[in-house]
Design a protein around this motif. Structure first.
Motif, mmCIF file in Angstrom:
data_model
loop_
_atom_site.group_PDB
_atom_site.id
_atom_site.type_symbol
_atom_site.label_atom_id
_atom_site.label_comp_id
_atom_site.label_asym_id
_atom_site.label_seq_id
_atom_site.Cartn_x
_atom_site.Cartn_y
_atom_site.Cartn_z
ATOM 1 N N LEU A 11 0.817 -1.212 0.000
ATOM 2 C CA LEU A 11 0.000 0.000 0.000
ATOM 3 C C LEU A 11 0.850 1.261 0.000
ATOM 4 C CD1 LEU A 11 -2.766 -1.103 2.527
ATOM 5 C CD2 LEU A 11 -3.064 -0.730 0.077
ATOM 6 N N LEU A 12 1.974 1.228 0.724
ATOM 7 C CA LEU A 12 2.817 2.422 0.821
ATOM 8 C C LEU A 12 3.734 2.589 -0.380
ATOM 9 C CD1 LEU A 12 3.879 2.376 4.587
ATOM 10 C CD2 LEU A 12 2.183 3.842 3.511
ATOM 11 N N TRP A 13 4.212 1.477 -0.913
ATOM 12 C CA TRP A 13 5.255 1.539 -1.930
ATOM 13 C C TRP A 13 4.805 1.059 -3.309
ATOM 14 C CZ3 TRP A 13 9.899 3.849 -1.114
ATOM 15 C CH2 TRP A 13 10.246 4.128 0.223
ATOM 16 N N ALA A 83 -0.228 12.231 6.547
ATOM 17 C CA ALA A 83 -0.137 13.345 7.486
ATOM 18 C C ALA A 83 1.271 13.918 7.590
ATOM 19 C CB ALA A 83 -0.615 12.907 8.875
ATOM 20 N N ILE A 84 2.290 13.085 7.354
ATOM 21 C CA ILE A 84 3.664 13.551 7.554
ATOM 22 C C ILE A 84 4.044 14.631 6.558
ATOM 23 C CG2 ILE A 84 4.792 11.855 6.061
ATOM 24 C CD1 ILE A 84 6.042 12.928 9.538
ATOM 25 N N ILE A 127 6.649 -0.491 9.244
ATOM 26 C CA ILE A 127 7.093 -0.144 7.905
ATOM 27 C C ILE A 127 6.880 1.348 7.679
ATOM 28 C CG2 ILE A 127 6.792 -0.594 5.446
ATOM 29 C CD1 ILE A 127 7.822 -2.988 6.994
ATOM 30 N N ARG A 128 7.899 2.029 7.163
ATOM 31 C CA ARG A 128 7.795 3.457 6.870
ATOM 32 C C ARG A 128 7.601 3.674 5.371
ATOM 33 N NH1 ARG A 128 10.535 2.801 11.448
ATOM 34 N NH2 ARG A 128 10.609 4.464 13.010
ATOM 35 N N GLY A 129 6.839 4.715 5.063
ATOM 36 C CA GLY A 129 6.547 5.019 3.676
ATOM 37 C C GLY A 129 7.558 5.964 3.053
ATOM 38 N N PRO A 130 7.412 6.244 1.762
ATOM 39 C CA PRO A 130 8.365 7.103 1.045
ATOM 40 C C PRO A 130 8.499 8.491 1.647
ATOM 41 C CG PRO A 130 6.923 5.961 -0.503
ATOM 42 C CD PRO A 130 6.380 5.695 0.865
ATOM 43 N N ARG A 131 7.401 9.108 2.039
ATOM 44 C CA ARG A 131 7.486 10.470 2.582
ATOM 45 C C ARG A 131 8.211 10.484 3.918
ATOM 46 N NH1 ARG A 131 1.325 12.770 1.559
ATOM 47 N NH2 ARG A 131 1.468 12.947 -0.716
ATOM 48 N N GLU A 132 7.905 9.514 4.770
ATOM 49 C CA GLU A 132 8.552 9.489 6.086
ATOM 50 C C GLU A 132 10.050 9.247 5.947
ATOM 51 O OE1 GLU A 132 7.822 7.578 10.531
ATOM 52 O OE2 GLU A 132 6.694 6.819 8.812
ATOM 53 N N LEU A 133 10.427 8.357 5.047
ATOM 54 C CA LEU A 133 11.854 8.122 4.828
ATOM 55 C C LEU A 133 12.521 9.328 4.184
ATOM 56 C CD1 LEU A 133 12.175 4.380 3.752
ATOM 57 C CD2 LEU A 133 12.511 5.430 5.998
ATOM 58 N N LEU A 140 19.638 13.414 7.458
ATOM 59 C CA LEU A 140 20.948 12.796 7.293
ATOM 60 C C LEU A 140 21.811 13.575 6.307
ATOM 61 C CD1 LEU A 140 19.868 9.043 7.182
ATOM 62 C CD2 LEU A 140 21.044 10.199 9.056
ATOM 63 N N VAL A 141 21.212 14.025 5.213
ATOM 64 C CA VAL A 141 21.948 14.796 4.208
ATOM 65 C C VAL A 141 22.472 16.099 4.808
ATOM 66 C CG1 VAL A 141 21.658 16.134 2.073
ATOM 67 C CG2 VAL A 141 20.783 13.798 2.212
ATOM 68 N N ALA A 142 21.723 16.674 5.764
ATOM 69 C CA ALA A 142 22.168 17.919 6.402
ATOM 70 C C ALA A 142 23.548 17.764 7.037
ATOM 71 C CB ALA A 142 21.153 18.356 7.454
#
Length: 239
Positions: A11-13, A83-84, A127-133, A140-142
């Motif tokens: 559903l998420l991916w 929501a994220i 499981i985390r979705g694309p937006r949350e990741l 991390l990039v920061a």
């Protein structure tokens, strides 16, 4: 991977194949997620969300809803992803690492304040979705080019997230003025007025706290100290 986890991943991916049988699809996963979010925001959080209520808001039967989402666990996963939101730091390339993480943490706090039920929906293994990741990716990039290892950067993100969650959780527990939780704070202040000589340091601390922006003050203080500590570590690595 269990069947429930497999469904959440699908559903998420994706992919999201159209049902081979039955009537032509009339709902979308985004629309279903928005309905669940509307119920959670306007009611008692996740406790107020059910497949029946979401189906009613969408003007479909519960059985029709099950053709898209197998159950509440999968529904909540879609709600978190919806929501994220996206792009916590659209101007990231123009900022230094400290400003990036400061803005990131404040955006996260704003999301939690808008949707307090997210505090309950984002605990434990899941499981985390694309937006949350994508949020985690930006934090991390920061820290690219700072000399911190990947593990240290992950720990920094966890530390920032934990601080934000704790501050918002405390604000939620305190509740708005007039609630029993808020009245407890008022009672504590009154007790210190009467018995302050026994607790002079506590009384002075309470007197100096700003009643209307206590959570903002707590967010600022902890956030600055975490970033200060990271700054010292980064400076040490550069020597």
């Amino acid at each position: 991977m269990g069947s429930e986890q497999s469904e959440v991943v699908r559903l998420l991916w994706g992919p999201h194949p159209k049902p081979a049988r039955g009537p032509r699809p009339t709902l979308s996963l985004d629309g279903i997620a928005r309905a669940g979010i509307e119920i959670a925001d306007g009611g008692e959080g996740l406790a107020s969300v059910s497949m029946q209520r979401v189906a009613g808001l969408l003007d479909v039967t519960k059985m029709a809803l099950y053709r898209y989402v197998p159950g509440k666990a999968e529904l909540v996963a879609l709600m978190v992803e919806g929501a994220i939101g996206e792009d916590p730091l659209p101007d990231r390339p123009t900022l230094g690492w400290r400003d990036q993480l400061d803005g990131w943490a404040r955006q996260l706090a704003a999301v939690f304040h808008r949707h307090p039920w997210l505090l309950d929906a984002t605990v434990g293994p899941r499981i985390r979705g694309p937006r949350e990741l994508a949020w985690m990716e930006q934090a991390l990039v920061a820290l690219d080019g700072t000399g911190l290892t990947g593990a240290e950067r992950m720990d920094a993100v966890v530390l920032l997230t934990g601080h934000v969650r704790e501050v918002v959780q405390q604000a939620r527990a305190a509740g708005p003025a007039g609630t029993p939780e808020a009245q407890l704070i008022v009672t504590l202040v009154e007790l210190m007025r009467e018995h302050g000589e026994r607790y002079p340091t506590l009384t002075a601390a309470l007197a100096s706290a700003t009643p209307h922006n206590g959570d903002d003050q707590a967010l600022d203080f902890g956030l600055h100290r975490i970033l200060d500590g990271l700054g010292l570590l980064i400076a040490h690595r550069s020597n």
